[in-house]
Design a protein around this motif. Sequence first.
Motif, PDB file in Angstrom:
ATOM      1  N   PRO A  31       0.846  -1.190   0.000  1.00 42.22           N
ATOM      2  CA  PRO A  31       0.000   0.000   0.000  1.00 42.22           C
ATOM      3  C   PRO A  31       0.882   1.241   0.000  1.00 42.22           C
ATOM      4  O   PRO A  31       2.025   1.200   0.464  1.00 42.22           O
ATOM      5  CB  PRO A  31      -0.803  -0.125   1.291  1.00 42.22           C
ATOM      6  CG  PRO A  31       0.044  -0.983   2.177  1.00 42.22           C
ATOM      7  CD  PRO A  31       0.770  -1.937   1.259  1.00 42.22           C
ATOM      8  N   VAL A  32       0.357   2.337  -0.516  1.00 39.90           N
ATOM      9  CA  VAL A  32       1.161   3.548  -0.721  1.00 39.90           C
ATOM     10  C   VAL A  32       0.576   4.705   0.067  1.00 39.90           C
ATOM     11  O   VAL A  32      -0.643   4.945   0.029  1.00 39.90           O
ATOM     12  CB  VAL A  32       1.206   3.932  -2.218  1.00 39.90           C
ATOM     13  CG1 VAL A  32       2.139   5.133  -2.428  1.00 39.90           C
ATOM     14  CG2 VAL A  32       1.618   2.755  -3.076  1.00 39.90           C
ATOM     15  N   VAL A  33       1.434   5.438   0.745  1.00 39.46           N
ATOM     16  CA  VAL A  33       1.054   6.715   1.360  1.00 39.46           C
ATOM     17  C   VAL A  33       1.898   7.811   0.722  1.00 39.46           C
ATOM     18  O   VAL A  33       3.130   7.755   0.758  1.00 39.46           O
ATOM     19  CB  VAL A  33       1.265   6.707   2.885  1.00 39.46           C
ATOM     20  CG1 VAL A  33       0.975   8.104   3.461  1.00 39.46           C
ATOM     21  CG2 VAL A  33       0.372   5.663   3.543  1.00 39.46           C
ATOM     22  N   VAL A  34       1.235   8.771   0.115  1.00 41.55           N
ATOM     23  CA  VAL A  34       1.916   9.969  -0.378  1.00 41.55           C
ATOM     24  C   VAL A  34       2.002  10.947   0.789  1.00 41.55           C
ATOM     25  O   VAL A  34       0.978  11.308   1.369  1.00 41.55           O
ATOM     26  CB  VAL A  34       1.151  10.607  -1.550  1.00 41.55           C
ATOM     27  CG1 VAL A  34       1.908  11.848  -2.054  1.00 41.55           C
ATOM     28  CG2 VAL A  34       0.948   9.606  -2.682  1.00 41.55           C
ATOM     29  N   MET A  35       3.211  11.349   1.153  1.00 39.79           N
ATOM     30  CA  MET A  35       3.415  12.273   2.266  1.00 39.79           C
ATOM     31  C   MET A  35       3.727  13.663   1.720  1.00 39.79           C
ATOM     32  O   MET A  35       4.621  13.824   0.882  1.00 39.79           O
ATOM     33  CB  MET A  35       4.573  11.800   3.147  1.00 39.79           C
ATOM     34  CG  MET A  35       4.848  12.683   4.354  1.00 39.79           C
ATOM     35  SD  MET A  35       3.510  12.700   5.579  1.00 39.79           S
ATOM     36  CE  MET A  35       3.688  11.035   6.275  1.00 39.79           C
ATOM     37  N   TRP A  65       5.791   7.718  -0.471  1.00 33.95           N
ATOM     38  CA  TRP A  65       6.287   8.603  -1.521  1.00 33.95           C
ATOM     39  C   TRP A  65       6.221  10.018  -0.953  1.00 33.95           C
ATOM     40  O   TRP A  65       5.165  10.643  -0.891  1.00 33.95           O
ATOM     41  CB  TRP A  65       5.425   8.446  -2.770  1.00 33.95           C
ATOM     42  CG  TRP A  65       5.626   9.351  -3.936  1.00 33.95           C
ATOM     43  CD1 TRP A  65       4.633  10.035  -4.603  1.00 33.95           C
ATOM     44  CD2 TRP A  65       6.844   9.663  -4.650  1.00 33.95           C
ATOM     45  NE1 TRP A  65       5.143  10.741  -5.658  1.00 33.95           N
ATOM     46  CE2 TRP A  65       6.501  10.532  -5.711  1.00 33.95           C
ATOM     47  CE3 TRP A  65       8.170   9.297  -4.472  1.00 33.95           C
ATOM     48  CZ2 TRP A  65       7.452  11.052  -6.598  1.00 33.95           C
ATOM     49  CZ3 TRP A  65       9.122   9.809  -5.361  1.00 33.95           C
ATOM     50  CH2 TRP A  65       8.763  10.661  -6.399  1.00 33.95           C
ATOM     51  N   SER A  66       7.359  10.482  -0.419  1.00 36.41           N
ATOM     52  CA  SER A  66       7.423  11.791   0.220  1.00 36.41           C
ATOM     53  C   SER A  66       7.854  12.821  -0.817  1.00 36.41           C
ATOM     54  O   SER A  66       8.977  12.773  -1.323  1.00 36.41           O
ATOM     55  CB  SER A  66       8.421  11.770   1.387  1.00 36.41           C
ATOM     56  OG  SER A  66       8.491  13.035   2.022  1.00 36.41           O
ATOM     57  N   ILE A  67       6.956  13.748  -1.120  1.00 34.20           N
ATOM     58  CA  ILE A  67       7.185  14.631  -2.262  1.00 34.20           C
ATOM     59  C   ILE A  67       7.670  16.018  -1.838  1.00 34.20           C
ATOM     60  O   ILE A  67       7.262  16.572  -0.827  1.00 34.20           O
ATOM     61  CB  ILE A  67       5.919  14.774  -3.130  1.00 34.20           C
ATOM     62  CG1 ILE A  67       4.776  15.457  -2.368  1.00 34.20           C
ATOM     63  CG2 ILE A  67       5.468  13.398  -3.630  1.00 34.20           C
ATOM     64  CD1 ILE A  67       3.580  15.823  -3.230  1.00 34.20           C
ATOM     65  N   GLU A  68       8.570  16.543  -2.636  1.00 29.06           N
ATOM     66  CA  GLU A  68       8.906  17.962  -2.593  1.00 29.06           C
ATOM     67  C   GLU A  68       8.141  18.648  -3.728  1.00 29.06           C
ATOM     68  O   GLU A  68       7.630  17.995  -4.650  1.00 29.06           O
ATOM     69  CB  GLU A  68      10.404  18.173  -2.748  1.00 29.06           C
ATOM     70  CG  GLU A  68      11.224  17.682  -1.563  1.00 29.06           C
ATOM     71  CD  GLU A  68      10.922  18.433  -0.275  1.00 29.06           C
ATOM     72  OE1 GLU A  68      10.409  19.584  -0.354  1.00 29.06           O
ATOM     73  OE2 GLU A  68      11.192  17.876   0.790  1.00 29.06           O
ATOM     74  N   GLU A  84       0.466  22.559  -9.421  1.00 31.92           N
ATOM     75  CA  GLU A  84       0.865  21.716 -10.552  1.00 31.92           C
ATOM     76  C   GLU A  84       1.806  20.617 -10.092  1.00 31.92           C
ATOM     77  O   GLU A  84       1.675  19.446 -10.496  1.00 31.92           O
ATOM     78  CB  GLU A  84       1.543  22.562 -11.621  1.00 31.92           C
ATOM     79  CG  GLU A  84       0.631  23.517 -12.358  1.00 31.92           C
ATOM     80  CD  GLU A  84       1.384  24.453 -13.277  1.00 31.92           C
ATOM     81  OE1 GLU A  84       0.746  25.022 -14.183  1.00 31.92           O
ATOM     82  OE2 GLU A  84       2.604  24.643 -13.080  1.00 31.92           O
ATOM     83  N   ASP A  85       2.766  20.984  -9.256  1.00 31.81           N
ATOM     84  CA  ASP A  85       3.756  20.014  -8.797  1.00 31.81           C
ATOM     85  C   ASP A  85       3.136  18.936  -7.926  1.00 31.81           C
ATOM     86  O   ASP A  85       3.446  17.749  -8.067  1.00 31.81           O
ATOM     87  CB  ASP A  85       4.871  20.722  -8.034  1.00 31.81           C
ATOM     88  CG  ASP A  85       5.819  21.483  -8.934  1.00 31.81           C
ATOM     89  OD1 ASP A  85       5.603  21.491 -10.159  1.00 31.81           O
ATOM     90  OD2 ASP A  85       6.789  22.067  -8.405  1.00 31.81           O
ATOM     91  N   VAL A  86       2.270  19.334  -7.009  1.00 31.74           N
ATOM     92  CA  VAL A  86       1.641  18.348  -6.134  1.00 31.74           C
ATOM     93  C   VAL A  86       0.794  17.377  -6.948  1.00 31.74           C
ATOM     94  O   VAL A  86       0.869  16.154  -6.761  1.00 31.74           O
ATOM     95  CB  VAL A  86       0.808  19.043  -5.045  1.00 31.74           C
ATOM     96  CG1 VAL A  86      -0.072  18.044  -4.293  1.00 31.74           C
ATOM     97  CG2 VAL A  86       1.725  19.773  -4.065  1.00 31.74           C
TER      98      VAL A  86
END
Length: 284
Positions: A31-35, A65-68, A84-86
Amino acid sequence: MSIPRAQRIAYGTEPSQHGMLHLPSGDGPFPVVVMIHGGWWAAMWDDTAVQPLIADLVDQGCAVWSIEYRRVGEPGGGWPGTFEDVARAVDLVTELKAPLDLQRVAVVGHSAGGHLATWTAHRATLPDGVVGARPRVRLVGAVSIAGVLDLVSADNARLGTELADLDGEPPSGAPGPSEPDAWPIVAAAVGNGMTRLLLGASAVEDPGLYAVTSPVEMADGGVPVLAIHGAADEVIPAEFSRTYAKSHALAEFVESPGGDHFSVIEPDGHAWAVARKWLGEKLV
């Protein structure tokens, strides 16, 4: 060929257009968590504050998946670049080369990241042509922790003007800036508050923009949302999360007793225990 357990992956050419994919042990699919980290949507802060939550989720068997993303104080930050980036980073989950279960994807955010996580949960309601419309990932849930869920009220209150004071006392538990050189840029422009700096207009000047960026104003997106807020939050009023939950049938509000803005992301605290349990139920 072994799969890296932590991998930096770019989704664009700008320095902030990347994320870190953290994998638990095992073969998956996971399972995936986008942080989505917070920090007033400003370039001074990265995901340092939420690293303990990332570690806890990985220990629980989730890929994270921790995003900048481009933020205020760097080129392209603010509207529309931040959004747009998010959207692009969340959609990239479908392309990541890892054993991920795309039927079990949730998003979590703290503070400004809580706003962006909740906005992500409403993307399916956005009209064609608006930034974020037509999401490629179907979320099973979103968690906002101390989120700025009412941008109109945040703009009216001019929240974030304390960032103009480079020597000001930070809130209890706040991490130091990861990019201190960006602070003077933000400080020089934050006189009307961070929400207006993010969007480039006040709620009075451009109500249509707030209608597609402020979760309180947006229609239900078909995604359950847990809005957790500390009762003693000194940065973002808990009323923002309470108001959001009252206006959306799929939203649930939980007030964390005595919690301030940063204690709610302590991995052994009340707020995260509630969030962990709720995510576990959605990601089964």
